[in-house]
Design a protein around this motif. Structure first.
Motif, PDB file in Angstrom:
ATOM      1  N   THR A 100       4.448  59.636  17.914  1.00 54.50           N
ATOM      2  CA  THR A 100       5.144  59.645  19.205  1.00 54.50           C
ATOM      3  C   THR A 100       5.414  61.082  19.654  1.00 54.50           C
ATOM      4  N   GLY A 101       6.454  61.299  20.466  1.00 52.91           N
ATOM      5  CA  GLY A 101       6.646  62.611  21.073  1.00 52.91           C
ATOM      6  C   GLY A 101       7.810  63.393  20.510  1.00 52.91           C
ATOM      7  N   ASN A 102       8.003  64.570  21.060  1.00 48.99           N
ATOM      8  CA  ASN A 102       9.074  65.486  20.653  1.00 48.99           C
ATOM      9  C   ASN A 102      10.434  64.813  20.812  1.00 48.99           C
ATOM     10  N   ASP A 103      11.189  64.750  19.722  1.00 54.38           N
ATOM     11  CA  ASP A 103      12.495  64.083  19.783  1.00 54.38           C
ATOM     12  C   ASP A 103      13.663  65.059  19.625  1.00 54.38           C
ATOM     13  N   LYS A 104      13.391  66.346  19.817  1.00 57.77           N
ATOM     14  CA  LYS A 104      14.454  67.347  19.689  1.00 57.77           C
ATOM     15  C   LYS A 104      15.340  67.356  20.943  1.00 57.77           C
ATOM     16  N   ASP A 105      16.506  67.935  20.802  1.00 57.51           N
ATOM     17  CA  ASP A 105      17.508  67.901  21.855  1.00 57.51           C
ATOM     18  C   ASP A 105      17.310  69.044  22.854  1.00 57.51           C
ATOM     19  N   ILE A 386       7.077  60.516  30.739  1.00 62.53           N
ATOM     20  CA  ILE A 386       7.495  59.760  31.930  1.00 62.53           C
ATOM     21  C   ILE A 386       8.098  58.446  31.454  1.00 62.53           C
ATOM     22  N   ARG A 387       9.396  58.246  31.709  1.00 61.17           N
ATOM     23  CA  ARG A 387      10.121  57.127  31.101  1.00 61.17           C
ATOM     24  C   ARG A 387      10.418  55.982  32.048  1.00 61.17           C
ATOM     25  N   ASN A 388      10.426  56.242  33.345  1.00 57.96           N
ATOM     26  CA  ASN A 388      10.825  55.209  34.293  1.00 57.96           C
ATOM     27  C   ASN A 388      10.348  55.590  35.694  1.00 57.96           C
ATOM     28  N   SER A 389      10.655  54.712  36.668  1.00 58.35           N
ATOM     29  CA  SER A 389      10.184  54.938  38.035  1.00 58.35           C
ATOM     30  C   SER A 389      10.786  56.186  38.655  1.00 58.35           C
ATOM     31  N   VAL A 390      12.016  56.533  38.278  1.00 61.58           N
ATOM     32  CA  VAL A 390      12.654  57.728  38.837  1.00 61.58           C
ATOM     33  C   VAL A 390      11.930  58.988  38.369  1.00 61.58           C
ATOM     34  N   ASP A 391      11.508  59.007  37.100  1.00 64.67           N
ATOM     35  CA  ASP A 391      10.720  60.144  36.615  1.00 64.67           C
ATOM     36  C   ASP A 391       9.425  60.280  37.415  1.00 64.67           C
ATOM     37  N   VAL A 392       8.803  59.154  37.753  1.00 64.87           N
ATOM     38  CA  VAL A 392       7.577  59.171  38.555  1.00 64.87           C
ATOM     39  C   VAL A 392       7.847  59.844  39.899  1.00 64.87           C
ATOM     40  N   VAL A 393       8.900  59.391  40.563  1.00 57.40           N
ATOM     41  CA  VAL A 393       9.250  59.923  41.881  1.00 57.40           C
ATOM     42  C   VAL A 393       9.538  61.422  41.803  1.00 57.40           C
ATOM     43  N   LYS A 394      10.297  61.843  40.817  1.00 59.71           N
ATOM     44  CA  LYS A 394      10.653  63.255  40.694  1.00 59.71           C
ATOM     45  C   LYS A 394       9.434  64.105  40.369  1.00 59.71           C
ATOM     46  N   ALA A 395       8.531  63.586  39.529  1.00 65.01           N
ATOM     47  CA  ALA A 395       7.307  64.332  39.191  1.00 65.01           C
ATOM     48  C   ALA A 395       6.448  64.536  40.437  1.00 65.01           C
ATOM     49  N   SER A 408       5.768  54.961  27.160  1.00 66.19           N
ATOM     50  CA  SER A 408       6.498  53.883  27.830  1.00 66.19           C
ATOM     51  C   SER A 408       5.651  52.626  27.942  1.00 66.19           C
ATOM     52  N   ALA A 409       4.337  52.777  28.096  1.00 66.29           N
ATOM     53  CA  ALA A 409       3.448  51.616  28.129  1.00 66.29           C
ATOM     54  C   ALA A 409       3.439  50.910  26.779  1.00 66.29           C
ATOM     55  N   LEU A 410       3.402  51.691  25.695  1.00 67.11           N
ATOM     56  CA  LEU A 410       3.397  51.094  24.355  1.00 67.11           C
ATOM     57  C   LEU A 410       4.741  50.441  24.046  1.00 67.11           C
ATOM     58  N   ILE A 411       5.832  51.056  24.483  1.00 64.17           N
ATOM     59  CA  ILE A 411       7.150  50.443  24.280  1.00 64.17           C
ATOM     60  C   ILE A 411       7.209  49.088  24.980  1.00 64.17           C
ATOM     61  N   SER A 412       6.593  48.992  26.149  1.00 64.00           N
ATOM     62  CA  SER A 412       6.639  47.733  26.901  1.00 64.00           C
ATOM     63  C   SER A 412       5.941  46.594  26.166  1.00 64.00           C
ATOM     64  N   ILE A 413       5.007  46.918  25.276  1.00 60.33           N
ATOM     65  CA  ILE A 413       4.303  45.851  24.548  1.00 60.33           C
ATOM     66  C   ILE A 413       4.793  45.706  23.099  1.00 60.33           C
ATOM     67  N   SER A 451       1.710  44.477  33.027  1.00 65.02           N
ATOM     68  CA  SER A 451       1.636  44.164  34.452  1.00 65.02           C
ATOM     69  C   SER A 451       3.032  44.083  35.067  1.00 65.02           C
ATOM     70  N   ASN A 452       3.954  43.451  34.347  1.00 64.58           N
ATOM     71  CA  ASN A 452       5.343  43.381  34.824  1.00 64.58           C
ATOM     72  C   ASN A 452       5.947  44.770  34.961  1.00 64.58           C
ATOM     73  N   LEU A 453       5.644  45.642  33.997  1.00 64.36           N
ATOM     74  CA  LEU A 453       6.186  47.001  34.030  1.00 64.36           C
ATOM     75  C   LEU A 453       5.718  47.742  35.276  1.00 64.36           C
ATOM     76  N   LEU A 454       4.400  47.711  35.544  1.00 60.24           N
ATOM     77  CA  LEU A 454       3.880  48.416  36.711  1.00 60.24           C
ATOM     78  C   LEU A 454       4.426  47.818  38.006  1.00 60.24           C
ATOM     79  N   ARG A 455       4.543  46.500  38.037  1.00 57.64           N
ATOM     80  CA  ARG A 455       5.080  45.854  39.236  1.00 57.64           C
ATOM     81  C   ARG A 455       6.532  46.286  39.472  1.00 57.64           C
TER      82      ARG A 455
END
Length: 503
Positions: A100-105, A386-395, A408-413, A451-455
């Motif tokens: 997975t990814g960097n988990d440092k603070d 990218i964790r959620n829709s707000v991150d998408v918008v800000k990016a 986030s896609a793997l977490i969804s499954i 599919s639910n996640l993207l929707r």
């Protein structure tokens, strides 16, 4: 050698247990065993990785996993994780790996950016009652349009447009290779991309023959190892991505252990079964921007100039200059992967200490390309955390045309972030090629969840756009005037190109 490393988790089984042995059968890390003599299930806490498979499937909910309360002497410099890493290396003499990814603070800049909203003079828009456009196009854009008048007093566009790829939502699935994740996971990603009019990325492991039918929604990747790369593969997708680096391990090559190279992976990657797939750190034909330009145009020749060529780089300190060079080398897309990008396996020391946040990188690159008047030459894709829709918008407001999501896609499954992807023992059938484990991931259920996640995210993005008084995602692109920072220094605000909240 005796280990000094204490177990991280404790498995507690209470008296509601009915000895059905579901937990024993489901634990891919062998942390639970059944003693027939005394009819008791015994946990081996040293093997538990807190994947939550047993707690989820236990019919009586009699299992609880807690963090080991062991206490080291308080020391803000020599923290527990530092001490335990030294223990591990003293016992193994090897490089420590992480999934997975960097988990440092480190600061999460997405969480320190606020969005603007419309009020009176620029009224908001109701996405339930008015059209809201999430469609975007990847590829080079013309600086200007030329028109030609016809005899019938109609006009047509004379400007010859470059190839474009249409996305119905600005969210794509990031590069995750077949072998790093299971075939069932790949199948679910491909089906979801097709349904939602977006793209998924094969990663550096080639494309399974049965997934060629999803080519219109596929990005095929060319990495340093060239695994699975051939003429048919290059022409199979809509985009060819040259992977130079990735956010979780900038400057590092890839490694898929031989244990994961079964017959199916062997055929797709075009390497012998059971052999390690080692990708070198550099491409041995790319040592300059000029070399990269040669490969870009070689791929365009091989794909008859019908496919977009993307170049993926890790977000590093001089990322803006690098992206400028890539744009001038003829690429259609520059993908930038921030230091929170996920991976199946990376040296922990690299994952946690190399690279920069995607928020800083995408803003710096967009700003540089605009100052050089070449922003229209490439599309920018933001990736890495990218964790959620707000991150998408800000990016997108910071400068991206679209984003990649992976973790986030793997977490969804079903991924529970136990960070043991590199072992191949994924209890949820995601990061494994073990056929007994891989079948735990039902591709139909995974497809529905993705599919639910993207929707859901797409609907939320429409709500956010409406609140901002915008009716199209294109209107948000690089619109940093609609962003404000909270708790950021003047230098951080300058790099991000945004103002302080209240200003």
């Amino acid at each position: 050698m005796k280990t000094y490393i204490p177990h991280k988790f404790e498995v507690n089984i209470n008296d509601k247990c009915i000895k059905c042995l579901v937990c024993v059968k489901q634990c891919s890390f062998s942390a639970l065993s059944f003693d027939e003599d005394d009819a008791t299930i015994y946990p081996d806490n040293n093997k538990c990785v807190a994947c939550h498979r047993c707690t989820t499937l236990c019919p009586t909910k009699s299992i609880n996993i807690v963090k080991n309360p062991i206490v080291y002497h308080p020391n803000e410099y020599w923290k527990a994780n530092v001490i335990e890493d030294i223990y591990k290396q003293a016992e193994t003499g090897g490089i420590l790996l992480s999934g997975t990814g960097n988990d440092k603070d480190y600061p999460v800049y997405f969480d320190r950016i606020l969005l603007d909203a419309s009020q009176v003079t620029n009224p908001s828009i109701d996405p339930l009652r008015e059209p809201m456009e999430l469609r975007t196009y990847l590829g080079k854009k013309s600086d200007r349009l030329q028109f030609k008048e016809n005899k019938k007093s109609t006009t047509t566009i004379k400007t010859k447009s470059e190839p474009q790829v249409k996305l119905e939502t600005p969210i794509m699935f990031a590069a995750m290779s077949l072998g790093a994740i299971s075939y069932n996971a790949h199948q679910a990603l491909a089906r979801t991309a097709e349904e939602h009019g977006t793209l998924y990325n094969t990663g550096e492991g080639g494309l399974h023959k049965s997934l060629y039918k999803y080519g219109k929604n596929t990005i095929v990747q060319v990495a340093s190892g060239r695994y699975g790369v051939h003429h048919e593969y290059l022409n199979a997708g809509s985009v060819v991505e040259i992977k130079i680096g990735q956010g979780a391990k900038p400057g590092i090559g890839g490694h898929l252990p031989g244990e994961k190279i079964n017959a199916e992976i062997s055929q797709t990657r075009m390497i012998p079964e059971g052999t390690d797939a080692l990708s070198p750190a550099p491409h041995h034909d790319i040592y300059s921007i000029e070399d990269l330009a040669q490969l870009v145009y070689a791929i365009k020749e091989a794909t008859f100039y019908k496919k977009l060529v993307s170049v993926k780089i890790a977000a590093v300190h001089n990322v803006a200059a690098i992206a400028s060079g890539i744009a001038r080398a003829g690429a259609d897309i520059v993908t930038i992967d921030g230091f929170r990008g996920g991976t199946g396996a990376a040296p922990t020391v690299i994952r946690d200490n190399v690279g920069i946040p995607i928020e800083m990188a995408i803003a710096a690159v967009d700003d540089r390309l605009r100052k050089e008047s070449i922003r229209n030459n490439v599309s920018l894709v933001a990736s890495g955390g990218i964790r959620n829709s707000v991150d998408v918008v800000k990016a997108i407001a910071l400068g991206a045309d679209a984003v990649y999501i992976g973790t986030s896609a793997l977490i969804s499954i079903g991924c529970t972030m136990c960070q043991k992807c590199y072992t191949g023992k994924c209890a949820w059938g995601i990061a494994t090629t073990n056929p007994q484990l891989a079948k735990r991931l039902n591709p139909e259920i995974a497809y529905k969840r993705l599919s639910n996640l993207l929707r859901a995210w797409s609907l939320e993005i429409k709500e956010i756009l409406g609140a901002m008084g915008l009716n199209a995602i294109e209107s948000l692109k690089s619109n940093r005037l609609r962003l404000r920072g909270v708790g950021l220094s003047a230098e951080e605000l300058k790099i991000l190109g945004i103002k302080q909240a209240g200003g």
